[in-house]
Design an enzyme around this catalytic site. Structure first.
Site, PDB file in Angstrom:
ATOM      1  N   GLU A 150       0.853  -1.193   0.000  1.00  0.00           N
ATOM      2  CA  GLU A 150       0.000   0.000   0.000  1.00  0.00           C
ATOM      3  C   GLU A 150       0.885   1.238   0.000  1.00  0.00           C
ATOM      4  O   GLU A 150       1.719   1.411   0.894  1.00  0.00           O
ATOM      5  CB  GLU A 150      -0.908  -0.005   1.230  1.00  0.00           C
ATOM      6  CG  GLU A 150      -1.801   1.195   1.374  1.00  0.00           C
ATOM      7  CD  GLU A 150      -2.605   1.149   2.669  1.00  0.00           C
ATOM      8  OE1 GLU A 150      -3.571   1.920   2.773  1.00  0.00           O
ATOM      9  OE2 GLU A 150      -2.258   0.357   3.574  1.00  0.00           O
ATOM     10  N   GLU A 233      -9.427   9.576   5.567  1.00  0.00           N
ATOM     11  CA  GLU A 233      -9.457   8.693   6.731  1.00  0.00           C
ATOM     12  C   GLU A 233      -9.791   9.550   7.949  1.00  0.00           C
ATOM     13  O   GLU A 233      -8.924  10.238   8.489  1.00  0.00           O
ATOM     14  CB  GLU A 233      -8.107   8.005   6.932  1.00  0.00           C
ATOM     15  CG  GLU A 233      -7.803   6.947   5.904  1.00  0.00           C
ATOM     16  CD  GLU A 233      -6.536   6.178   6.215  1.00  0.00           C
ATOM     17  OE1 GLU A 233      -6.462   4.999   5.841  1.00  0.00           O
ATOM     18  OE2 GLU A 233      -5.611   6.753   6.842  1.00  0.00           O
TER      19      GLU A 233
END
Length: 377
Positions: A150, A233
């Site tokens: 990621e 987020e």
């Protein structure tokens, strides 16, 4: 750190009193409200917008427009020393079998001639969140489940939050200086690029970030880019945050074979003293991560290094950073990469890796640097 999920729940699992409809995979021609935990819809016949509320049972709703989305309800919260509550985002590619229309992803890194993206964010005050890209890569053309690598690009950070792992240096990409963090969340490796100040609008050369990650030894050209995602987020608050526009383009036509490199020439120090500090950074039931520090105790510079040792039974290296790590049976060889081949007298070189584990964990006990035994730190 987001752990991507895609277990699509039935519409009947909506919180009581929800007043919105759920769109799963359709195309949003007018504003579409999504409160379902993993609900998604398509915009511009090219991209998928997903609610992706994975870290809380509290309700989160997003309003999807023809060009992006806005968080309208965010009832969840999470301690800032832990994971966020969600990752509402827009993406191109494949995420847990949900693929955007007409995508050419997954595509092998060696085949990519360009990968770009543009985005415009709308920020709010009084919330704790990041505004970030997620770029997912895997050794296989994976369309479901967790990818092994990621890459995160943090364009904004509000509140006492930080990327996974720890800082490992800086990188200059797209004319900007980024602080680089590296670590693992237990499910996948993560390299994060943190902007020094908030960026609300950007045109990004994503291939440059992918290449930098490759140059750090985290992936190879044989890996696959599976999705490009951008969103937020949130840890606390977040209503009003929005992506007002997004685009992503990946073009093929790159090299058909990975470039070949000549192994570095190794020069043992005249005084071949060295120490190795081997630290198990994290251990779980079927895996582990380890950090390794080599110290040159000799009187002259080491130009090119190769650390060899044997892993205990049941351990297998899967991914590494800051070194090229290979394993044959229990024997491990860790060679420097382009940026850390020299170790001055008294200096250090660091690398790490993730591995699978079968049975009880133990650390290796003996090491050799360029064929000369090292002591344990």
């Amino acid at each position: 750190m987001r752990r991507p999920l895609r277990a699509i729940a039935a519409a009947g699992l909506l919180a009581a009193g929800s007043i919105v409809a759920v769109a799963l995979g359709g195309n949003a021609s007018a504003d579409t409200q999504i409160c379902e935990q993993y609900g998604s819809t398509v915009i511009q016949n090219r991209y998928v917008v997903q609610n992706n509320r994975w870290g809380t049972t509290a309700q989160q709703c997003i309003n999807v427009t023809s060009t992006g989305f806005e968080i309208t309800t965010q009832q969840g919260s999470s301690p800032t020393n832990g994971a966020p509550v969600s990752y509402p985002s827009v993406f191109a590619g494949c995420h847990y079998t949900n693929c955007s229309p007409g995508t050419n992803l997954p595509i092998q890194v060696s085949q990519i001639s360009s990968a770009t993206s543009s985005i415009n964010y709308r920020y709010v005050s009084g919330a704790t969140y990041n505004a970030s890209y997620d770029i997912w890569l895997d050794p296989t053309p994976k369309r479901d489940g967790v990818n092994q690598m990621e890459i995160m690009i943090w364009l904004n950070r509000q509140g006492p939050i930080q990327p996974i792992g720890s800082p490992v240096g800086t990188a200059t990409i797209d004319g900007r200086s980024w602080e680089v963090w590296r670590g693992s969340n237990g499910s996948n490796n993560v390299i994060s690029y943190l902007a020094p100040s908030a960026i609300s609008s950007a045109n990004l050369n994503l291939l440059a970030f992918i290449n930098d990650t490759r140059n750090r030894g985290a992936i190879t050209n044989s890996w696959y880019l599976t999705s490009i995602q951008a969103g937020f987020e949130p840890w606390q608050g977040g209503a009003g945050l929005g992506v007002t526009s997004f685009s992503a383009n990946v073009n093929g036509g790159g090299s058909t074979t990975p470039p070949t490199t000549t192994p570095p020439t190794t020069t043992p120090p005249s005084n071949a003293a060295c120490t190795v500090k081997y630290t198990p950074a994290s251990v779980w039931n079927n895996g582990f991560t380890a950090d390794v520090t080599i110290t040159n105790r000799g009187s002259s510079t080491i130009n090119g290094w190769n650390l060899t040792y044997h892993l205990p039974s049941g351990q297998q290296v899967t991914n590494a950073w800051n070194a090229t790590v290979t394993q044959s049976g229990s024997a491990v060889s860790a060679r420097n990469v382009s940026f850390n081949g020299s170790i001055a007298p008294g200096g250090t070189a660091n690398f790490g890796y993730q591995g699978t584990l079968s049975g009880a964990y133990s650390s290796p006990t003996s090491f050799s640097l360029n064929g000369v035994a090292c002591s344990r730190a």
